[in-house]
Design a protein around this motif. Structure first.
Motif, mmCIF file in Angstrom:
data_model
loop_
_atom_site.group_PDB
_atom_site.id
_atom_site.type_symbol
_atom_site.label_atom_id
_atom_site.label_comp_id
_atom_site.label_asym_id
_atom_site.label_seq_id
_atom_site.Cartn_x
_atom_site.Cartn_y
_atom_site.Cartn_z
ATOM 1 N N ASP A 44 49.003 30.717 52.473
ATOM 2 C CA ASP A 44 49.252 31.351 51.005
ATOM 3 C C ASP A 44 48.013 32.115 50.790
ATOM 4 O O ASP A 44 47.130 31.883 50.133
ATOM 5 C CB ASP A 44 49.509 30.389 49.994
ATOM 6 C CG ASP A 44 49.940 31.002 48.842
ATOM 7 O OD1 ASP A 44 50.058 32.232 48.718
ATOM 8 O OD2 ASP A 44 50.136 30.172 47.780
ATOM 9 N N THR A 45 48.092 33.245 51.433
ATOM 10 C CA THR A 45 47.138 34.292 51.215
ATOM 11 C C THR A 45 46.857 34.830 49.703
ATOM 12 O O THR A 45 45.941 35.537 49.538
ATOM 13 C CB THR A 45 47.252 35.541 52.334
ATOM 14 O OG1 THR A 45 48.493 36.305 51.844
ATOM 15 C CG2 THR A 45 47.183 34.963 53.558
ATOM 16 N N CYS A 46 47.843 34.827 49.031
ATOM 17 C CA CYS A 46 47.695 35.275 47.530
ATOM 18 C C CYS A 46 47.641 34.057 46.747
ATOM 19 O O CYS A 46 47.638 34.238 45.210
ATOM 20 C CB CYS A 46 49.070 35.984 47.275
ATOM 21 S SG CYS A 46 49.151 37.641 48.203
ATOM 22 N N MET A 62 46.112 27.195 50.675
ATOM 23 C CA MET A 62 45.867 28.545 49.997
ATOM 24 C C MET A 62 44.336 28.838 50.560
ATOM 25 O O MET A 62 43.551 28.125 50.915
ATOM 26 C CB MET A 62 45.588 28.385 48.481
ATOM 27 C CG MET A 62 47.070 27.992 48.064
ATOM 28 S SD MET A 62 46.995 27.907 46.154
ATOM 29 C CE MET A 62 45.996 26.648 45.687
ATOM 30 N N LYS A 63 44.150 30.188 50.385
ATOM 31 C CA LYS A 63 42.665 30.643 50.658
ATOM 32 C C LYS A 63 42.024 30.423 49.815
ATOM 33 O O LYS A 63 42.190 30.170 48.642
ATOM 34 C CB LYS A 63 42.930 32.238 51.064
ATOM 35 C CG LYS A 63 43.768 32.639 52.362
ATOM 36 C CD LYS A 63 43.631 34.101 52.692
ATOM 37 C CE LYS A 63 42.401 34.642 53.067
ATOM 38 N NZ LYS A 63 41.846 34.009 54.484
ATOM 39 N N ASP A 64 40.619 30.517 49.942
ATOM 40 C CA ASP A 64 39.705 30.048 48.786
ATOM 41 C C ASP A 64 39.882 31.107 47.813
ATOM 42 O O ASP A 64 39.498 31.308 46.722
ATOM 43 C CB ASP A 64 38.145 30.036 49.384
ATOM 44 C CG ASP A 64 37.959 28.774 50.004
ATOM 45 O OD1 ASP A 64 38.633 27.773 49.794
ATOM 46 O OD2 ASP A 64 36.981 28.764 50.876
ATOM 47 N N GLN A 65 40.000 32.503 48.368
ATOM 48 C CA GLN A 65 40.005 33.753 47.446
ATOM 49 C C GLN A 65 41.366 34.581 48.131
ATOM 50 O O GLN A 65 41.361 34.793 49.276
ATOM 51 C CB GLN A 65 38.645 34.691 47.806
ATOM 52 C CG GLN A 65 37.535 34.118 47.252
ATOM 53 C CD GLN A 65 37.689 33.757 45.634
ATOM 54 O OE1 GLN A 65 38.217 34.695 44.942
ATOM 55 N NE2 GLN A 65 37.230 32.589 45.195
ATOM 56 N N PRO A 66 42.083 34.913 47.207
ATOM 57 C CA PRO A 66 43.348 35.853 47.599
ATOM 58 C C PRO A 66 42.779 37.217 48.432
ATOM 59 O O PRO A 66 41.896 37.808 47.957
ATOM 60 C CB PRO A 66 44.118 36.121 46.582
ATOM 61 C CG PRO A 66 43.284 35.051 45.252
ATOM 62 C CD PRO A 66 42.113 34.902 45.582
ATOM 63 N N LEU A 67 43.635 37.700 49.108
ATOM 64 C CA LEU A 67 43.376 38.715 49.803
ATOM 65 C C LEU A 67 43.478 40.108 48.812
ATOM 66 O O LEU A 67 44.167 40.073 47.880
ATOM 67 C CB LEU A 67 44.695 39.018 51.042
ATOM 68 C CG LEU A 67 44.112 38.136 52.134
ATOM 69 C CD1 LEU A 67 45.605 38.308 53.080
ATOM 70 C CD2 LEU A 67 42.966 38.123 52.813
ATOM 71 N N ALA A 68 42.769 41.116 49.075
ATOM 72 C CA ALA A 68 42.529 42.149 48.219
ATOM 73 C C ALA A 68 43.982 42.785 48.248
ATOM 74 O O ALA A 68 44.316 43.238 46.908
ATOM 75 C CB ALA A 68 41.744 43.153 48.946
ATOM 76 N N GLU A 69 44.906 42.808 49.071
ATOM 77 C CA GLU A 69 46.055 43.685 48.842
ATOM 78 C C GLU A 69 47.273 42.722 48.276
ATOM 79 O O GLU A 69 48.331 43.253 48.083
ATOM 80 C CB GLU A 69 46.678 43.921 50.477
ATOM 81 C CG GLU A 69 46.821 42.895 51.451
ATOM 82 C CD GLU A 69 45.598 42.627 52.329
ATOM 83 O OE1 GLU A 69 45.906 42.288 53.397
ATOM 84 O OE2 GLU A 69 44.515 42.871 51.946
ATOM 85 N N CYS A 70 46.911 41.594 47.690
ATOM 86 C CA CYS A 70 47.728 40.577 46.957
ATOM 87 C C CYS A 70 48.092 41.311 45.610
ATOM 88 O O CYS A 70 49.317 41.247 45.218
ATOM 89 C CB CYS A 70 47.304 39.222 46.896
ATOM 90 S SG CYS A 70 47.153 38.373 48.084
ATOM 91 N N ALA A 71 47.318 42.045 45.219
ATOM 92 C CA ALA A 71 47.695 42.588 43.621
ATOM 93 C C ALA A 71 48.839 43.602 43.812
ATOM 94 O O ALA A 71 49.680 43.530 42.830
ATOM 95 C CB ALA A 71 46.486 43.568 43.308
ATOM 96 N N GLU A 72 48.688 44.308 45.007
ATOM 97 C CA GLU A 72 50.169 45.286 45.428
ATOM 98 C C GLU A 72 51.404 44.494 45.610
ATOM 99 O O GLU A 72 52.267 44.959 44.935
ATOM 100 C CB GLU A 72 49.498 46.156 46.326
ATOM 101 C CG GLU A 72 50.673 47.364 46.428
ATOM 102 C CD GLU A 72 50.673 48.349 45.249
ATOM 103 O OE1 GLU A 72 51.888 48.619 44.914
ATOM 104 O OE2 GLU A 72 49.769 48.648 44.413
ATOM 105 N N VAL A 73 51.157 43.322 46.539
ATOM 106 C CA VAL A 73 52.202 42.770 46.711
ATOM 107 C C VAL A 73 52.957 42.106 45.536
ATOM 108 O O VAL A 73 54.192 42.229 45.200
ATOM 109 C CB VAL A 73 51.856 41.754 47.740
ATOM 110 C CG1 VAL A 73 53.043 40.657 48.079
ATOM 111 C CG2 VAL A 73 51.434 42.205 49.358
#
Length: 177
Positions: free
Chosen positions: A41-43, A149-160
């Motif tokens: 869960d990258t976000c 889940m990742k420790d920190q969401p990926l940067a592109e999650c905000a757009e997704v």
């Protein structure tokens, strides 16, 4: 003579097939396969997005407990996901009187190991392993996808998430129009 020999062989084959089905029919009827997937869960939103990543090598456990006594474990099987993050677990027997669920055991990735205990006390996918549930009589049982889940969401999650009308924390964007 040849025609009667063929007829006798066909009759024997039908008898053997009938005997096999009558003696093994219930075994075949009560054989199931639980299918599911594990993802990263990258976000960190607890559902699959277009940038979630299938997790190869993750471990899951299918466990059934008796409805009457939830400490009585009637089935426990483990599986490891393939390169697509998918797993299959074969199950013999009907488990109509049991609560069955698949849970995450271990992640295969160091960067994606977190479970969200605040939102979900038990990361699990319930499955019905019986033919006595009003569903189509198929041996296949599908479990909901489970994710680490990742420790920190990926940067592109905000757009997704914006594309899904969600805030970065997963809550719905309010329509102020």
């Amino acid at each position: 003579m040849a025609k009667s020999s063929i007829f006798i062989l066909l009759a024997l084959a039908v008898c053997f097939f009938s005997f096999f089905v009558s003696t093994h029919g219930n075994d075949l009827k009560n054989r199931f396969v639980v299918h599911g997937t594990v993802y990263c869960d990258t976000c960190n939103v607890q559902f699959v997005t277009k940038i979630s990543e299938p997790m190869a090598g993750a471990k899951v456990r299918l466990q059934c407990v008796d409805f009457a006594n939830d400490k009585n474990i009637t089935l426990s099987k483990e599986a490891t996901t393939d390169e697509k993050g998918s797993y299959s677990i074969e199950v013999d027997g009907d488990h109509a009187e049991e609560d069955c669920q698949v849970t995450l055991i271990s992640s295969s990735r160091d960067d994606c190991t977190k479970l969200d205990s605040d939102k979900h006390l038990n990361q699990a996918a319930k499955v019905s392993i019986t033919n006595d549930n009003g569903l189509i009589h198929s041996p296949d049982r599908l479990a909901n996808a489970l994710g680490f889940m990742k420790d920190q969401p990926l940067a592109e999650c905000a757009e997704v998430l914006k594309d899904l009308s969600l805030n970065p924390d997963g809550t719905e964007i309010e329509d102020n129009s």
